[in-house]
Scaffold this motif. Structure first.
Motif, short mmCIF file in Angstrom:
data_model
loop_
_atom_site.label_atom_id
_atom_site.label_comp_id
_atom_site.label_asym_id
_atom_site.label_seq_id
_atom_site.Cartn_x
_atom_site.Cartn_y
_atom_site.Cartn_z
N ASN A 374 0.81 -1.22 0.00
CA ASN A 374 0.00 0.00 0.00
C ASN A 374 0.84 1.27 0.00
O ASN A 374 0.28 2.37 0.07
CB ASN A 374 -0.94 0.01 1.21
CG ASN A 374 -2.03 -1.03 1.10
OD1 ASN A 374 -3.06 -0.80 0.47
ND2 ASN A 374 -1.80 -2.22 1.68
N LEU A 375 2.14 1.14 -0.05
CA LEU A 375 2.99 2.31 -0.15
C LEU A 375 2.87 2.93 -1.53
O LEU A 375 2.80 2.23 -2.54
CB LEU A 375 4.45 1.94 0.11
CG LEU A 375 4.90 1.78 1.56
CD1 LEU A 375 6.36 1.37 1.61
CD2 LEU A 375 4.72 3.09 2.33
N THR A 376 2.83 4.25 -1.57
CA THR A 376 2.87 4.92 -2.87
C THR A 376 4.26 4.86 -3.46
O THR A 376 4.42 4.95 -4.69
CB THR A 376 2.43 6.39 -2.72
OG1 THR A 376 3.28 7.04 -1.76
CG2 THR A 376 0.98 6.46 -2.23
N ALA A 377 5.27 4.72 -2.60
CA ALA A 377 6.65 4.63 -3.08
C ALA A 377 6.90 3.22 -3.61
O ALA A 377 6.27 2.26 -3.21
CB ALA A 377 7.63 4.97 -1.97
N GLY A 378 7.86 3.09 -4.54
CA GLY A 378 8.26 1.80 -5.05
C GLY A 378 9.41 1.23 -4.26
O GLY A 378 10.34 1.96 -3.86
N GLY A 394 3.70 -0.64 -5.74
CA GLY A 394 4.06 0.75 -5.99
C GLY A 394 5.14 0.90 -7.05
O GLY A 394 5.10 1.81 -7.88
N ALA A 395 6.10 -0.05 -7.03
CA ALA A 395 7.16 0.00 -8.04
C ALA A 395 6.58 -0.25 -9.43
O ALA A 395 6.96 0.42 -10.41
CB ALA A 395 8.24 -1.02 -7.71
N THR A 396 5.66 -1.21 -9.53
CA THR A 396 5.02 -1.49 -10.82
C THR A 396 4.21 -0.30 -11.30
O THR A 396 4.23 0.06 -12.48
CB THR A 396 4.11 -2.73 -10.69
OG1 THR A 396 4.92 -3.86 -10.31
CG2 THR A 396 3.40 -3.03 -11.99
N ARG A 397 3.50 0.36 -10.36
CA ARG A 397 2.69 1.51 -10.74
C ARG A 397 3.55 2.67 -11.22
O ARG A 397 3.23 3.33 -12.23
CB ARG A 397 1.84 1.95 -9.54
CG ARG A 397 0.98 3.18 -9.80
CD ARG A 397 0.26 3.58 -8.54
NE ARG A 397 1.18 3.81 -7.43
CZ ARG A 397 1.88 4.93 -7.28
NH1 ARG A 397 1.78 5.92 -8.17
NH2 ARG A 397 2.69 5.08 -6.25
N LEU A 467 11.91 10.83 -10.68
CA LEU A 467 12.00 9.93 -9.55
C LEU A 467 13.08 10.42 -8.59
O LEU A 467 14.12 10.94 -9.02
CB LEU A 467 12.36 8.52 -10.00
CG LEU A 467 11.42 7.82 -10.99
CD1 LEU A 467 11.95 6.44 -11.32
CD2 LEU A 467 10.02 7.73 -10.43
N VAL A 468 12.84 10.25 -7.31
CA VAL A 468 13.88 10.40 -6.31
C VAL A 468 14.08 9.02 -5.69
O VAL A 468 13.13 8.41 -5.23
CB VAL A 468 13.52 11.46 -5.24
CG1 VAL A 468 12.24 11.12 -4.51
CG2 VAL A 468 14.68 11.62 -4.24
N PHE A 483 12.11 4.25 -4.27
CA PHE A 483 11.98 5.43 -5.13
C PHE A 483 10.53 5.88 -5.14
O PHE A 483 9.61 5.12 -4.82
CB PHE A 483 12.45 5.12 -6.56
CG PHE A 483 11.81 3.92 -7.18
CD1 PHE A 483 10.63 4.03 -7.91
CD2 PHE A 483 12.36 2.66 -7.02
CE1 PHE A 483 10.04 2.93 -8.47
CE2 PHE A 483 11.77 1.54 -7.58
CZ PHE A 483 10.60 1.68 -8.31
N ASP A 484 10.33 7.14 -5.50
CA ASP A 484 8.99 7.72 -5.52
C ASP A 484 8.89 8.68 -6.70
O ASP A 484 9.88 9.27 -7.13
CB ASP A 484 8.69 8.45 -4.21
CG ASP A 484 7.20 8.58 -3.97
OD1 ASP A 484 6.42 8.20 -4.87
OD2 ASP A 484 6.82 9.04 -2.89
N ASP A 485 7.69 8.80 -7.19
CA ASP A 485 7.40 9.71 -8.30
C ASP A 485 7.13 11.09 -7.73
O ASP A 485 6.14 11.31 -7.02
CB ASP A 485 6.20 9.19 -9.09
CG ASP A 485 5.89 10.04 -10.31
OD1 ASP A 485 6.64 11.01 -10.56
OD2 ASP A 485 4.92 9.72 -11.02
#
Length: 728
Positions: A374-378, A394-397, A467-468, A483-485
């Motif tokens: 459920n994390l937005t981050a990958g 999250g990584a796939t998304r 990405l960061v 990583f996160d968008d």
């Protein structure tokens, strides 16, 4: 049965040594002992069959129990056989020695000696009695009593009496004179004495004992000659009694009894031998059978703790840690079983603790997996060689690539992620090389991810995402990539930057515009009267161009100013349906503009909002819808729709057009300043709408309207809080 057999065996041995008891009870005692031995044999056979059955069925511990039983049985049987053989030889030889010829001769000589002695005593007493009878015959009848007293002393007799042939006592001296009924000789004895002139006999030997030794005596009966001539009176007889010596009588009787017993046993010598050997054999059987049963019982007692322990060990080896049996004995084996049961209990508690720990670990892992999912981050976990071990949705998304299908591959081997994977690998190599010097535990870097290297007019791909990423090392040389968008954050930063640019543009550009316009108008006013013809037309056209462009610049500056200096919303109760109706009255239908149609939900409650800012939102959206809609198609109209969303407790305001829709790249950046699809648009309309929506705490969505797989227009919607909901 063993106890009964031992008791019967004791009674049997007692009967063997006691002739009377032997004659009365030996037969049935022997029979009962045989029956007990038979039952013991049946018990041994049954135990043996059970042991065989256990051994055949392969039951655990059967071999140990059989081994212990055989050991105990041989331990009891060996000494028993040895004693039996020795006893058998001893009994056989001892019985044979009992019937030796010398013993028999000695017994006969003793018996003859006793008889001769008794005969000698009787002969001596008979000789002396004849002299006494002669004296009585010569003495007158009146002096018979005195003569008898004198003869009692001379003969050393116990009794002296004169009897008539008819059995009448005439006179007596000694112990007989004190008896009321003295012992009278029989008629046969009178007749024998008359015929043989004297008869002697011994009496009192049958019931001889130490207490009645005076009853054993020798008696002599002989006739007394009569001195008268002619007709004879009744014949008189002299009876003399003398007591026998006690020792002589006792020895004679003992020799006689021994001789009779010897003769009886000599006749039953073979039976006696069989009796002793049978008793001995029966004793051996009872001892052996009892030893075997005791061996099984004792072996079972010894083996039982070992079997319990061995069975418990087998169960523990199989994973069964249920409570085990423990012996209550005070010996070492019982203590060992109790210690093993305690150890098993501790193992069970330890396993239960481990299971609880594993359950907690599993629960924690499940919770962690739920959190990761459920994390937005990958999140990506990679192995030592960079292969993907696991990833979260999250990584796939974010990467828009199904990473689970590429598990086990490296990022550089996945289409579209080669550049990103190479940059991440380079960051890990640099981090691991410099970690010892810097002491950092992670690295962080931003990346621009562009599929297929597409470029837009802004220099980067319109579909690119920012990405960061942060990387760290895990145990066993695995690596963690998080990583996160941050595209929206970058977009917000851009909006903030555009606001600052707008503020500066409004300040720097607006001031020169008025002097430019005034100067152009002044030039036209001064020169218009001095020029004619073509030159005048050029002047008028040039001034008009300058004034028009200055007006356009002013409008642009005003839009930038409005975007940069949008005031804070004054939230109050607003009737959204009424507000929409008032605004849409201003949009009259004309041939050059697309018509506007209302679809209002009468159940919509009041919303929390700033009426002036919401009016600006509706104006911007309706104008954008009219600009985008195709007016050539009949029936096309811009639809302004309100809808009460009871489940979410919000009111949705939506504007739908019938245009060409938005491209994917525009949808991602539609609310950024200077992003527009219009040829002469500033791109600030949706940016202002987004800013007003944020001020109202509303959710704004933009997307294409698709019908039968074809884009038929676009839709922008705001979900506003109700007045009651917002105030609460």
């Amino acid at each position: 049965m063993v106890l009964i057999g031992l008791v019967l065996l004791f009674l049997l041995t007692q009967a063997t040594n006691n002739r009377e008891l032997y004659e009365r009870n030996y037969a049935w005692l022997f029979t009962i002992n045989v029956a007990v031995a038979a039952m013991l044999l049946c018990g041994v056979a049954w135990v043996g069959f059970r042991l065989y059955a256990r051994l055949r069925d392969g039951k655990f511990g059967s071999r140990l129990l059989v081994k212990l039983a055989l050991i105990f049985a041989f331990v009891g049987l060996g000494p028993g056989l040895l004693i039996y053989v020795v006893s058998y030889q001893f009994v056989s030889r001892s019985i044979e020695t009992w019937f030796d010829v010398k013993v028999e001769g000695a017994l006969e000589a003793g018996l003859n000696l006793g008889r001769v002695t008794l005969d000698a005593l009787a002969s001596d007493l008979s000789g002396k009695s004849r002299s006494a009878a002669q004296q009585l015959a010569e003495s007158p009848a009146t002096t018979t009593g005195l003569v008898l007293e004198r003869l009692l002393e001379q003969l050393n007799a116990t009794d002296v009496a004169v009897w008539s042939s008819s059995g009448t006592l005439i006179a007596s001296a000694g112990q007989a004179s004190f008896k009321l009924t003295p012992d009278k000789p029989t008629q046969a004895q009178f007749r024998t004495a008359r015929l043989e002139r004297a008869v002697s006999w011994v009496e009192g030997l049958e019931d001889f004992s130490a207490a009645t030794s005076s009853n054993a005596r020798v008696k002599v009966l002989l006739p007394i000659a009569s001195a008268s001539i002619g007709l004879q009176p009744d014949q008189r007889y002299l009876l003399v009694s003398r007591a026998l010596p006690t020792n002589l009588v006792a020895n004679a009787l003992a020799v006689d009894a021994a001789y009779r017993e010897y003769q009886e046993r000599a006749l039953s010598r073979d039976g006696l031998k069989r009796m002793y050997i049978g008793t001995l054999t029966l004793s051996l059987f009872l001892a052996v059978f009892g030893a075997i049963l005791l061996a099984v019982i004792l072996g079972n007692q010894i083996a039982k703790p070992l079997l319990v322990l061995a069975e418990g060990v087998s169960q523990v080896a199989a994973g069964d840690l249920t409570p085990k049996l423990a012996m209550q004995g005070k010996d070492e084996l019982g203590g060992l079983t109790r210690a093993f049961a305690s150890m098993t209990q501790q193992l069970a508690e330890a396993r239960l603790t481990v299971q609880h720990s594993m359950e907690r670990v599993d629960a924690s892992r499940a919770n962690l997996q739920t959190i990761l999912d459920n994390l937005t981050a990958g999140v990506i976990v990679m192995g030592a060689k960079g292969e993907i071990r696991s990833s979260n949705p999250g990584a796939t998304r974010i990467l828009q690539i199904p990473l689970r299908e590429h598990q086990g591959q490296r990022l550089t081997d996945i289409d579209g992620l080669q550049v990103f994977g190479a940059e991440v690998a380079s960051q890990f190599v640099e981090f691991l090389a410099q970690r010892a010097e810097t002491g950092a535990d992670h690295w962080q870097q931003s990346f621009q991810l562009s599929p297929s290297g597409e470029q837009s007019e802004y220099g980067a791909s319109e579909k690119a995402i920012t990405l960061v990423a942060r990387g760290a090392e895990l145990p066993d040389k695995a690596t963690l990539l998080v990583f996160d968008d941050i595209s929206e954050i970058v977009s917000a930063q851009r909006a903030q930057a555009w606001g600052e640019v707008a503020r500066r543009l409004a300040h720097e550009i607006k001031n020169p515009l008025t002097p430019i316009q005034l100067s152009a108008e002044r030039l036209e006013h001064k020169l218009a009267s001095k020029l004619q013809g073509t030159e005048l037309q050029i002047l008028v056209k040039s001034v008009k161009t300058i004034v028009d462009q200055v007006d356009a610049m002013k409008r642009l500056v005003n839009e930038f100013r409005d975007y940069a200096r949008l005031p804070a919303a004054d939230l109050k109760a607003v009737d959204i349906n009424t507000l929409v109706s008032d605004i849409l009255q201003l949009y009259e239908t004309g041939p050059e503009r697309c018509p506007v149609r209302m679809e209002l939900d009468p159940s919509c409650p009041l919303v929390q909002g700033d009426a002036q800012q919401l009016r600006q939102v509706i104006h911007n959206l309706v104008q954008n819808g009219q600009d985008a809609s195709d007016i050539s198609a009949q029936g096309n109209a811009v639809i302004v729709r309100t809808q009460w969303l009871e489940k979410s407790g919000r009111v949705r305001l939506a504007v739908l057009d019938h245009g060409a829709g938005f491209s994917e790249s525009i949808l991602k950046r539609a609310f950024e300043p200077y992003v527009t699809t219009k040829a002469r648009g500033t791109g600030l309309g949706l940016a202002v709408v987004k800013k007003i929506a944020d001020e109202h705490g509303a959710r704004i969505d933009i997307g294409n309207r698709i019908q039968d797989g074809v884009v038929v227009g676009a839709q922008v919607s705001l979900s506003l809080n109700t007045y009651t909901n917002a105030s609460a």
